[in-house]
Design an enzyme around this catalytic site. Structure first.
Site, short mmCIF file in Angstrom:
data_model
loop_
_atom_site.label_atom_id
_atom_site.label_comp_id
_atom_site.label_asym_id
_atom_site.label_seq_id
_atom_site.Cartn_x
_atom_site.Cartn_y
_atom_site.Cartn_z
CG ASN A 148 -1.68 1.06 1.40
OD1 ASN A 148 -1.83 2.03 0.70
ND2 ASN A 148 -2.60 1.25 2.82
CE LYS A 179 0.05 3.03 4.90
NZ LYS A 179 0.21 3.12 6.37
CG HIS A 194 -5.41 1.55 5.86
ND1 HIS A 194 -5.04 2.33 6.83
CD2 HIS A 194 -4.37 0.71 5.51
CE1 HIS A 194 -3.61 2.12 7.00
NE2 HIS A 194 -3.30 1.16 6.24
CD GLU A 209 -2.40 5.05 7.31
OE1 GLU A 209 -2.55 5.12 6.15
OE2 GLU A 209 -1.53 4.67 7.77
CD GLU A 257 -3.23 -3.04 7.45
OE1 GLU A 257 -2.23 -3.49 6.94
OE2 GLU A 257 -3.69 -1.79 7.64
N GLY A 267 3.46 1.71 11.03
CA GLY A 267 4.64 2.51 10.88
C GLY A 267 5.25 2.71 12.09
CB SER A 290 5.78 -2.71 12.12
OG SER A 290 5.57 -1.31 12.28
P1 PGA Z 1 3.36 -0.07 7.47
O1 PGA Z 1 1.72 -0.08 6.95
O2 PGA Z 1 3.88 -1.47 6.80
O3 PGA Z 1 4.19 1.06 7.21
O4 PGA Z 1 3.30 -0.36 9.11
C1 PGA Z 1 0.84 -0.94 7.17
C2 PGA Z 1 -0.34 -0.79 6.53
O5 PGA Z 1 -0.82 0.65 6.96
O6 PGA Z 1 -0.98 -1.55 5.62
#
Ligand code: PGA
Length: 291
Positions: free
Chosen positions: A51, A53, A134, A136, A204, A210, A249
């Protein structure tokens, strides 16, 4: 043909089936048969999904070229990238065996929804899947389970795989509510007509995204086991075929131990999907486990 497959509840050994060629014909092309039933057990291919983003512009498609090369040399693993919408058209002819996807879609097919993108528009740009809900988007844009369910159903209606994200935040984990929170998200956001071919779930935990922190293998497997049971409760036999990814992560260093956890069928990767060096290394780790 399956060379090495994992049985549910057993440590992962992955599975291998040939990918179908990408293409566009009004509805999204089916990507691959994710699962097969052999001797009473559903065998599931790893899906390694990136992803991007809100990152990347045209020059970053060089990374996609290199990711496509890594995918070509790992035919036992399904590989996917969700770039920003703006890169999809340029990415499509370069994606090779990499399945392209969107990071969101609107539940309506068209209409007065300024700034939004419909699932059909994603299909027209060569997408085969879309990420729905997601964390976010849940946190930043206030997306509810029912909205996410409507988005996922709209995606499935045009032949896209809906990748529905679920996960608890840190206070919920600390309060011992993680399982309950994720179960409720599944109840609210999985479209009832979902199948193993048009739904992927990504677990997740928001506190792992992150941050460089990850749950233990026991915590991941406990959650994925609950998700599997819930999917079977909601979808019957189809629920046994839905791939359940872990996200948060994931790096080349920890991918092997995460993918080896019981009930993990792949990973959804943010930061480490932005460079082919890291994402390609994760693809190779998955292919190694799938051998
Ligand atoms: P990350 O993000 O691998 O940067 O932790 C995972 C995600 O948001 O799908």
């Amino acid at each position: 043909m399956f060379r090495g497959c994992r049985e549910r509840g057993e440590p992962n050994r992955g599975a291998s089936v040939r990918l179908q060629a990408p293409g566009f014909s009004g509805l999204a092309q089916p990507f691959s048969i994710a699962t097969r039933h052999v001797k009473g057990v559903w065998l599931v291919r790893f899906l390694i999904a990136g992803n991007w983003k809100m990152n990347g512009s045209r020059p970053m498609l060089v990374e996609l070229d290199r990711i496509a090369e890594a995918a070509r040399t790992a035919p036992s693993v399904d590989v996917a990238i969700a770039p920003p919408f703006t890169l999809l058209a340029d990415a499509a002819p370069r994606a090779g065996a990499v399945m392209l996807g969107g990071q969101d879609c609107h539940p309506a097919a068209q209409g007065a929804h300024t700034g939004a993108i419909s699932a059909g528009m994603l299909v027209e740009m060569g997408a085969r899947f879309v990420i729905c809900g997601h964390s976010e988007r849940r946190a930043e844009f206030g997306e509810s389970d029912s909205l996410i369910q409507a988005k996922a159903a709209a995606a499935q209606a045009v032949g896209l795989i809906a990748c529905v994200c679920v996960g608890e935040d840190e206070p919920e984990r600390d309060a011992g509510q993680a399982i309950m929170v994720v179960a409720a998200e599944l109840d609210g956001s999985v479209p009832p007509a979902s199948t193993g071919a048009n739904l992927v779930i990504s677990y997740e935990p928001a506190w792992a995204i992150g941050t460089g922190r990850t749950p233990t293998c026991a915590e991941i497997s406990e959650m994925h086991g609950m998700i599997r049971a819930k999917l079977i409760q909601l979808l019957g036999e189809e629920g046994a075929k839905v791939r359940i990814l872990y996200g948060g992560s994931v790096t080349p260093d920890n991918a092997g131990s995460i993918l080896a956890c019981a009930e993990v069928n792949g990973a959804l990767i943010g930061g480490a999907s932005l460079t082919a060096d890291k994402f390609g290394a994760i693809i190779r780790v998955a292919a190694e486990i799938a051998r």
